[in-house]
Design a protein around this motif. Structure first.
Motif, PDB file in Angstrom:
ATOM      1  N   LYS A 178      18.509  47.373   9.257  1.00  0.00           N
ATOM      2  CA  LYS A 178      17.803  46.669  10.333  1.00  0.00           C
ATOM      3  C   LYS A 178      16.977  45.515   9.780  1.00  0.00           C
ATOM      4  O   LYS A 178      16.964  44.426  10.356  1.00  0.00           O
ATOM      5  N   PHE A 225      21.225  49.937  23.701  1.00  0.00           N
ATOM      6  CA  PHE A 225      21.369  49.017  22.571  1.00  0.00           C
ATOM      7  C   PHE A 225      22.825  48.615  22.364  1.00  0.00           C
ATOM      8  O   PHE A 225      23.122  47.463  22.053  1.00  0.00           O
ATOM      9  N   THR A 267      17.725  41.632  10.610  1.00  0.00           N
ATOM     10  CA  THR A 267      16.650  40.906  11.277  1.00  0.00           C
ATOM     11  C   THR A 267      16.268  39.647  10.502  1.00  0.00           C
ATOM     12  O   THR A 267      16.081  38.579  11.088  1.00  0.00           O
ATOM     13  N   ARG A 318      16.834  51.766   8.208  1.00  0.00           N
ATOM     14  CA  ARG A 318      15.740  50.782   8.206  1.00  0.00           C
ATOM     15  C   ARG A 318      16.061  49.586   7.322  1.00  0.00           C
ATOM     16  O   ARG A 318      15.704  48.462   7.638  1.00  0.00           O
ATOM     17  N   THR A 323      21.941  43.989  14.466  1.00  0.00           N
ATOM     18  CA  THR A 323      20.625  44.629  14.538  1.00  0.00           C
ATOM     19  C   THR A 323      20.566  45.610  15.705  1.00  0.00           C
ATOM     20  O   THR A 323      20.046  46.722  15.563  1.00  0.00           O
ATOM     21  N   MET A 324      21.122  45.210  16.839  1.00  0.00           N
ATOM     22  CA  MET A 324      21.140  46.094  18.006  1.00  0.00           C
ATOM     23  C   MET A 324      21.996  47.334  17.734  1.00  0.00           C
ATOM     24  O   MET A 324      21.643  48.443  18.144  1.00  0.00           O
ATOM     25  N   ALA A 331      20.402  54.597  22.918  1.00  0.00           N
ATOM     26  CA  ALA A 331      21.543  54.186  22.100  1.00  0.00           C
ATOM     27  C   ALA A 331      22.585  53.463  22.946  1.00  0.00           C
ATOM     28  O   ALA A 331      23.130  52.436  22.533  1.00  0.00           O
ATOM     29  N   GLU A 363      20.336  54.437  15.023  1.00  0.00           N
ATOM     30  CA  GLU A 363      19.096  55.165  14.736  1.00  0.00           C
ATOM     31  C   GLU A 363      18.657  56.001  15.935  1.00  0.00           C
ATOM     32  O   GLU A 363      18.255  57.151  15.788  1.00  0.00           O
ATOM     33  N   CYS A 364      18.754  55.426  17.139  1.00  0.00           N
ATOM     34  CA  CYS A 364      18.382  56.178  18.340  1.00  0.00           C
ATOM     35  C   CYS A 364      19.317  57.351  18.569  1.00  0.00           C
ATOM     36  O   CYS A 364      18.890  58.441  18.964  1.00  0.00           O
ATOM     37  N   ASN A 401      20.004  49.656  15.601  1.00  0.00           N
ATOM     38  CA  ASN A 401      19.023  50.349  16.440  1.00  0.00           C
ATOM     39  C   ASN A 401      19.689  51.454  17.244  1.00  0.00           C
ATOM     40  O   ASN A 401      19.119  52.546  17.412  1.00  0.00           O
ATOM     41  N   ALA A 402      20.893  51.187  17.757  1.00  0.00           N
ATOM     42  CA  ALA A 402      21.616  52.201  18.526  1.00  0.00           C
ATOM     43  C   ALA A 402      21.942  53.414  17.666  1.00  0.00           C
ATOM     44  O   ALA A 402      21.795  54.561  18.110  1.00  0.00           O
TER      45      ALA A 402
END
Length: 80
Positions: free
Chosen positions: A5, A60, A9, A2, A40-41, A57, A47-48, A44-45
């Motif tokens: 990210k 992203f 961001t 987090r 950022t993407m 994932a 984290e997923c 996110n990947a």
């Protein structure tokens, strides 16, 4: 994740605003913005993927690869 990210961001938004408000030249701020948006993407990947949602994932990661490909193409075409 987090924290990363949030950092990426904020940097994305900063460089986008700097380019649009003409604090930096538009042609130099937009590639930097797209690099941070790709990071950022990728965050996110990750984290997923850690949560077990491998489909998201991959999505992203695909977006990040597309962003980097377009950015590289624009930078190379500007140089040549």
């Amino acid at each position: 994740m987090r924290r990363w990210k949030a950092i990426f961001t904020v940097l994305t938004l900063f460089f986008a605003a700097a380019g649009l408000l003409k604090l930096m030249p538009y042609y130099s701020s937009m590639p930097i913005m797209f690099i941070f948006f790709g990071l950022t993407m990728l965050a996110n990947a990750k984290e997923c993927y850690d949560k077990g949602d491998k489909g998201a994932a991959i999505g992203f990661c695909g977006i990040a690869v597309l962003l980097y490909a377009v950015t590289a193409y624009n930078l190379i075409s500007r140089i040549l």
